[in-house]
Structure formats: C-alpha cells, structure tokens
Design a protein around this motif. Structure first.
Motif, PDB file in Angstrom:
ATOM      1  N   VAL A  64      -0.384  10.502   4.396  1.00  0.00           N
ATOM      2  CA  VAL A  64      -1.556   9.656   4.689  1.00  0.00           C
ATOM      3  C   VAL A  64      -1.218   8.657   5.798  1.00  0.00           C
ATOM      4  CG1 VAL A  64      -3.041   7.853   3.723  1.00  0.00           C
ATOM      5  CG2 VAL A  64      -2.606   9.939   2.423  1.00  0.00           C
ATOM      6  N   ALA A  65       0.008   8.116   5.782  1.00  0.00           N
ATOM      7  CA  ALA A  65       0.405   7.172   6.830  1.00  0.00           C
ATOM      8  C   ALA A  65       0.460   7.852   8.187  1.00  0.00           C
ATOM      9  CB  ALA A  65       1.757   6.558   6.487  1.00  0.00           C
ATOM     10  N   ARG A  66       0.900   9.128   8.218  1.00  0.00           N
ATOM     11  CA  ARG A  66       0.970   9.861   9.495  1.00  0.00           C
ATOM     12  C   ARG A  66      -0.415  10.143  10.057  1.00  0.00           C
ATOM     13  NH1 ARG A  66       5.575  12.614   7.308  1.00  0.00           N
ATOM     14  NH2 ARG A  66       4.217  14.121   6.310  1.00  0.00           N
ATOM     15  N   THR A  67      -1.339  10.544   9.170  1.00  0.00           N
ATOM     16  CA  THR A  67      -2.651  10.996   9.640  1.00  0.00           C
ATOM     17  C   THR A  67      -3.685   9.880   9.713  1.00  0.00           C
ATOM     18  OG1 THR A  67      -3.336  11.538   7.380  1.00  0.00           O
ATOM     19  CG2 THR A  67      -2.227  13.271   8.658  1.00  0.00           C
ATOM     20  N   HIS A  68      -3.389   8.724   9.083  1.00  0.00           N
ATOM     21  CA  HIS A  68      -4.348   7.607   8.997  1.00  0.00           C
ATOM     22  C   HIS A  68      -5.623   8.008   8.266  1.00  0.00           C
ATOM     23  CE1 HIS A  68      -2.727   4.896  12.459  1.00  0.00           C
ATOM     24  NE2 HIS A  68      -1.746   5.535  11.843  1.00  0.00           N
ATOM     25  N   ALA A  69      -5.575   9.069   7.461  1.00  0.00           N
ATOM     26  CA  ALA A  69      -6.777   9.586   6.815  1.00  0.00           C
ATOM     27  C   ALA A  69      -6.603   9.605   5.303  1.00  0.00           C
ATOM     28  CB  ALA A  69      -7.073  11.001   7.310  1.00  0.00           C
ATOM     29  N   PRO A  70      -7.653   9.268   4.533  1.00  0.00           N
ATOM     30  CA  PRO A  70      -7.580   9.354   3.070  1.00  0.00           C
ATOM     31  C   PRO A  70      -7.469  10.810   2.617  1.00  0.00           C
ATOM     32  CG  PRO A  70      -9.821   8.871   3.757  1.00  0.00           C
ATOM     33  CD  PRO A  70      -8.977   8.793   4.995  1.00  0.00           C
ATOM     34  N   ARG A  71      -7.007  11.004   1.397  1.00  0.00           N
ATOM     35  CA  ARG A  71      -6.788  12.380   0.947  1.00  0.00           C
ATOM     36  C   ARG A  71      -7.002  12.489  -0.549  1.00  0.00           C
ATOM     37  NH1 ARG A  71      -1.420  15.996   2.319  1.00  0.00           N
ATOM     38  NH2 ARG A  71      -1.790  17.711   0.840  1.00  0.00           N
ATOM     39  N   LEU A  72      -7.694  13.586  -0.948  1.00  0.00           N
ATOM     40  CA  LEU A  72      -7.866  13.969  -2.346  1.00  0.00           C
ATOM     41  C   LEU A  72      -7.014  15.211  -2.586  1.00  0.00           C
ATOM     42  CD1 LEU A  72      -9.130  14.204  -5.144  1.00  0.00           C
ATOM     43  CD2 LEU A  72     -11.183  15.166  -4.079  1.00  0.00           C
ATOM     44  N   GLU A  73      -5.986  15.063  -3.417  1.00  0.00           N
ATOM     45  CA  GLU A  73      -5.054  16.166  -3.681  1.00  0.00           C
ATOM     46  C   GLU A  73      -5.261  16.667  -5.107  1.00  0.00           C
ATOM     47  OE1 GLU A  73      -2.912  19.072  -3.397  1.00  0.00           O
ATOM     48  OE2 GLU A  73      -2.694  17.762  -1.617  1.00  0.00           O
ATOM     49  N   ARG A  74      -5.759  17.928  -5.229  1.00  0.00           N
ATOM     50  CA  ARG A  74      -6.022  18.495  -6.547  1.00  0.00           C
ATOM     51  C   ARG A  74      -4.853  19.342  -7.059  1.00  0.00           C
ATOM     52  NH1 ARG A  74     -11.115  17.381  -7.876  1.00  0.00           N
ATOM     53  NH2 ARG A  74     -12.671  17.084  -6.221  1.00  0.00           N
ATOM     54  N   ASP A  75      -3.907  19.680  -6.202  1.00  0.00           N
ATOM     55  CA  ASP A  75      -2.751  20.479  -6.608  1.00  0.00           C
ATOM     56  C   ASP A  75      -1.493  19.638  -6.369  1.00  0.00           C
ATOM     57  OD1 ASP A  75      -0.935  22.384  -7.314  1.00  0.00           O
ATOM     58  OD2 ASP A  75      -1.362  23.746  -5.629  1.00  0.00           O
ATOM     59  N   VAL A  76      -1.212  18.747  -7.317  1.00  0.00           N
ATOM     60  CA  VAL A  76      -0.091  17.818  -7.144  1.00  0.00           C
ATOM     61  C   VAL A  76       1.248  18.543  -7.056  1.00  0.00           C
ATOM     62  CG1 VAL A  76       1.142  15.880  -8.192  1.00  0.00           C
ATOM     63  CG2 VAL A  76      -1.360  15.922  -8.203  1.00  0.00           C
ATOM     64  N   PRO A  77       1.544  19.568  -7.888  1.00  0.00           N
ATOM     65  CA  PRO A  77       2.851  20.238  -7.765  1.00  0.00           C
ATOM     66  C   PRO A  77       3.102  20.803  -6.374  1.00  0.00           C
ATOM     67  CG  PRO A  77       1.824  20.823  -9.851  1.00  0.00           C
ATOM     68  CD  PRO A  77       0.791  20.073  -9.058  1.00  0.00           C
ATOM     69  N   ALA A  78       2.033  21.137  -5.646  1.00  0.00           N
ATOM     70  CA  ALA A  78       2.224  21.696  -4.302  1.00  0.00           C
ATOM     71  C   ALA A  78       2.842  20.684  -3.343  1.00  0.00           C
ATOM     72  CB  ALA A  78       0.887  22.182  -3.747  1.00  0.00           C
ATOM     73  N   LEU A  79       2.770  19.401  -3.659  1.00  0.00           N
ATOM     74  CA  LEU A  79       3.356  18.374  -2.793  1.00  0.00           C
ATOM     75  C   LEU A  79       4.875  18.428  -2.794  1.00  0.00           C
ATOM     76  CD1 LEU A  79       1.117  15.326  -3.822  1.00  0.00           C
ATOM     77  CD2 LEU A  79       1.083  16.489  -1.607  1.00  0.00           C
ATOM     78  N   LEU A  80       5.461  19.007  -3.847  1.00  0.00           N
ATOM     79  CA  LEU A  80       6.908  18.931  -4.009  1.00  0.00           C
ATOM     80  C   LEU A  80       7.668  19.955  -3.192  1.00  0.00           C
ATOM     81  CD1 LEU A  80       7.177  18.347  -7.866  1.00  0.00           C
ATOM     82  CD2 LEU A  80       7.082  16.669  -6.038  1.00  0.00           C
ATOM     83  N   GLY A  81       7.120  21.128  -3.042  1.00  0.00           N
ATOM     84  CA  GLY A  81       7.864  22.181  -2.373  1.00  0.00           C
ATOM     85  C   GLY A  81       8.783  22.913  -3.341  1.00  0.00           C
ATOM     86  N   ALA A  82       9.519  23.865  -2.802  1.00  0.00           N
ATOM     87  CA  ALA A  82      10.333  24.753  -3.649  1.00  0.00           C
ATOM     88  C   ALA A  82      11.613  24.093  -4.137  1.00  0.00           C
ATOM     89  CB  ALA A  82      10.679  26.028  -2.863  1.00  0.00           C
ATOM     90  N   ASN A  83      12.073  23.038  -3.485  1.00  0.00           N
ATOM     91  CA  ASN A  83      13.368  22.440  -3.830  1.00  0.00           C
ATOM     92  C   ASN A  83      13.243  21.253  -4.781  1.00  0.00           C
ATOM     93  OD1 ASN A  83      14.736  24.235  -2.079  1.00  0.00           O
ATOM     94  ND2 ASN A  83      14.295  22.893  -0.323  1.00  0.00           N
ATOM     95  N   ALA A  84      12.119  21.140  -5.452  1.00  0.00           N
ATOM     96  CA  ALA A  84      11.910  20.003  -6.354  1.00  0.00           C
ATOM     97  C   ALA A  84      12.812  20.114  -7.570  1.00  0.00           C
ATOM     98  CB  ALA A  84      10.457  19.946  -6.786  1.00  0.00           C
ATOM     99  N   SER A  85      13.259  18.988  -8.059  1.00  0.00           N
ATOM    100  CA  SER A  85      14.084  18.962  -9.265  1.00  0.00           C
ATOM    101  C   SER A  85      13.212  19.265 -10.481  1.00  0.00           C
ATOM    102  CB  SER A  85      14.737  17.589  -9.421  1.00  0.00           C
ATOM    103  OG  SER A  85      13.753  16.611  -9.712  1.00  0.00           O
ATOM    104  N   PRO A  86      13.816  19.718 -11.585  1.00  0.00           N
ATOM    105  CA  PRO A  86      13.029  20.000 -12.798  1.00  0.00           C
ATOM    106  C   PRO A  86      12.280  18.766 -13.304  1.00  0.00           C
ATOM    107  CG  PRO A  86      15.203  20.989 -12.964  1.00  0.00           C
ATOM    108  CD  PRO A  86      15.224  20.135 -11.735  1.00  0.00           C
ATOM    109  N   ASP A  87      12.914  17.587 -13.231  1.00  0.00           N
ATOM    110  CA  ASP A  87      12.239  16.373 -13.698  1.00  0.00           C
ATOM    111  C   ASP A  87      11.018  16.067 -12.849  1.00  0.00           C
ATOM    112  OD1 ASP A  87      14.087  16.071 -15.680  1.00  0.00           O
ATOM    113  OD2 ASP A  87      15.310  14.598 -14.601  1.00  0.00           O
ATOM    114  N   ALA A  88      11.158  16.179 -11.515  1.00  0.00           N
ATOM    115  CA  ALA A  88      10.032  15.908 -10.628  1.00  0.00           C
ATOM    116  C   ALA A  88       8.920  16.921 -10.843  1.00  0.00           C
ATOM    117  CB  ALA A  88      10.493  15.924  -9.168  1.00  0.00           C
ATOM    118  N   ALA A  89       9.296  18.189 -11.015  1.00  0.00           N
ATOM    119  CA  ALA A  89       8.283  19.227 -11.243  1.00  0.00           C
ATOM    120  C   ALA A  89       7.538  18.964 -12.541  1.00  0.00           C
ATOM    121  CB  ALA A  89       8.941  20.601 -11.251  1.00  0.00           C
ATOM    122  N   GLY A  90       8.252  18.522 -13.566  1.00  0.00           N
ATOM    123  CA  GLY A  90       7.597  18.214 -14.827  1.00  0.00           C
ATOM    124  C   GLY A  90       6.610  17.075 -14.703  1.00  0.00           C
TER     125      GLY A  90
END
Length: 363
Positions: A64-90
């Motif tokens: 949001v800071a890069r784009t200066h635009a508000p955002r509605l994110e409905r798929d939160v796990p997608a923000l993490l990427g494939a290398n997310a830790s198990p705790d973060a994914a949970g």
C-alpha cells in the motif's frame, strides 16, 4: 484511532504502521526498522499485534505504501508466498480478509492503517472507503502532532542559542580578558607589586560578577518542573531568586493563571526569564515590574523597567539579522501562539513589553 476503526467496521483487530523517519533508530520493540525491505517507504509498527504484523501485515502495508492506493485483500494467505513459516501460515489462515489504506499528507505516505477480519462475511468496498475516511482524520492528527513537536523543538533550540550566545558574549569573553590580566600581573609581580595588588583586587570583583552571571545561566538551564509546581509557583521562585541576586527592586503580580495550557506555561516562563535577563544586562534600571494575569479569554504578560530604554525599530532590525533570537524571536513565538507582542521604549524613557495570548487558540 485504530480501536475506533475496529469498532466502526466490526473488525477483529487493527494495525498502524508509521513512516520511519530514521530507519537506523527504529523503536526497539519493533521489527520494522531494518534495512532489508524492498519498500521505498520504511515503516515500523506503531500499534497492533506484533505476530500478525510480522506474518501478513508488513507485506500488505509495504504494498500500500508503494502504490499509495487502498486495498481490500480477501486471500490473506496469498500475501505470504511459498516460503512462509508454519506459524505465519497458521495466523494467515485464521484471517478471512484485510483492509489497508495509506495515511497521506501532501501526497506523501506517512503510514498505513490496516484492519483484519476472521468472519466469513468479510468487509466490502464501502468499508474500505470508510476506513479511508478514518485514515484522513488520522493523517490530520498526525500532522498536528508533528507541528506541535516541531514548535517545541524550535523553542528549545531558540533557548539554547540564547544561553550559548550569552555565555559566549558575556562570561567567556570576560574570563578570557581576566586571564590576560593575570598574565600581565605575573610579569609585573617583581617590578611593581602595588600595581599588581590593585589589579588583583579588581580581578577579584570581576570574578565575583562572572560567578553571579554563571549562576544566572545555570538557573536558566535548570529543568523547570512546571507540571509539578505550576506556572505561578515556578515564576514566583524565579523572580524571588532574581530579586535576591540583583540590585534591582522587582515586584511581581500574578492572578488567575490556573489551567493555562502546558505549552503556554513553558512559553510564558521562558519569556519572563528572557525579559528579566535583558533588564539586568542592558536596561541599567533600578526597578522592574512583572505582571502575569488572566483577562477573560487571554493571558497577559507585562514587564516594565525604568531603565535607559532603546530604539525599538533598530533593536528589531538587529534581531532579524541575528535570526530567531532576541525581541524578534520573542515576537515570533507569541504570534505563533495566536497572540500579539507590543514593545514600548525610547532612549532614556524605560521599556514596557506586553504579550497577550488567547487561551482558546492555544489549548
């Protein structure tokens, strides 16, 4: 602000990130002051759950800071990427959706406000618009807080400059001259002992005067416990010390100043110090009067002396040449608080300086 937004939109929690003006000295309890970020806007977590911020909030905030635009994110796990830790994914799986909007001041991102939801319903675009409205108010409050801190820093810098200038122009030069006279006395010690004795007596009196001047500077530097003593008591103590350490006859009148805003308390206290210092050093006066009174919705500070007086226009011109010091700096501080400063003086006719500041504009 965050709790209010959470309540307004029925969220389960919120996060507030602020621009890190000094990334190398980010808050110790935050993991957002490091240098390994790709964002052009360095952010640190100012409020909210550190675990959720580390897991998903940081990535969304930086986007949001890069784009200066508000955002509605409905798929939160997608923000993490494939290398997310198990705790973060949970943690991410437990969040159904997130809202994020920038805090903008003059088109500059000063922070990011986020809300997260665990319910299936989740937020809507209307909720995102409402969050933007809250963020706009938060940005204005942030600007006001910044302006207040900047004004405090300017006042402190002005006071330090004044004391440093007085020390350099007064005590330091006087001590340097006396050191030179001592060197002369050492050379004359065997040639003219009587002259050396006279010089030493004069030096003794001069050093006593320098010691008094140093005590005044130390008094000016001593921390003011206005919150503990209040403006009235602090001014009374300063004027009492001034009275017993100068040949001046000083009278003080104070009334009705309870409840003055803290920043005005500091300003009036410093002005009493500066005005009485000017009387002592320049006015060659015998008497001075200090009045600090509340008159309706205003506070008035008046300092009068029966000294030699001066040309007001010339003094203000010298003050402007030297920057934010002297009478010009004093006038700027009063006008910044919404008040007025009147200076009445003429050579041989004493001086009266009056500052009148409204309370409602300074609260």
């Amino acid at each position: 602000i965050v709790d209010g937004a959470v309540s307004l939109l029925g969220a389960d929690g919120g996060l507030l990130f602020l621009r890190d003006t000094d990334p190398e000295e980010a808050p110790a309890d935050s993991a957002f002051g490091d240098e390994d970020r790709e964002s052009d806007v360095p952010l640190y977590l100012a409020y909210g759950d550190e675990r959720i911020a580390l897991a998903v909030g940081r990535a969304l905030a930086e986007e949001v800071a890069r784009t200066h635009a508000p955002r509605l994110e409905r798929d939160v796990p997608a923000l993490l990427g494939a290398n997310a830790s198990p705790d973060a994914a949970g943690l991410a799986r437990g969040l159904g959706s997130m809202l994020a909007t920038p805090l903008l001041l003059d088109r500059r991102v000063e922070g990011v406000l986020e809300l997260y939801f665990t319910s299936r319903r989740g937020p809507s675009q209307t909720d995102l618009w409402l969050l933007g409205t809250v963020a706009n108010q938060a940005a204005l409050l942030l600007r006001n807080a910044q302006l207040y801190l900047w004004s405090e820093e300017l006042a402190i810098a002005d006071e330090r400059n004044r004391i440093a200038r007085e020390a350099h122009d007064g005590v330091c030069q006087s001590l340097a001259l006396k050191l030179l006279k001592i060197e002369i006395c050492l050379k004359l010690l065997n040639k003219d002992p009587l002259q050396v004795a006279r010089e030493l007596l004069a030096l003794r009196e001069g050093l006593r005067e320098d010691l008094r001047e140093l005590r005044y500077l130390i008094l000016d530097l001593r921390p003011i416990k206005l919150q503990e003593r209040g403006l009235e008591q602090a001014v009374r103590e300063y004027v009492e010390h001034y009275y017993f350490n100068t040949p001046l006859d000083v009278t003080l009148t104070i009334s009705g100043i309870d409840g003055v805003p803290p920043k005005l308390e500091t300003m009036f206290y410093r002005m009493v110090q500066e005005m009485l210092t000017n009387v002592r050093k320049h006015a060659r006066a015998q008497r001075a009067q200090v009045e600090l009174v509340r008159e309706g919705g205003h506070v008035r500070l008046t300092v009068r002396d029966d000294g030699c007086g001066f040309d007001v226009a010339e003094a203000l011109a010298r003050s402007r040449q030297r920057g934010r010091v002297g009478l010009g700096g004093m006038r700027e501080r009063v006008e910044a608080a919404g008040g007025t400063l009147e200076i009445i003086s003429a050579p041989g006719q004493g001086t009266t300086i009056t500052a009148v500041v409204p309370l409602h504009l300074s609260a």
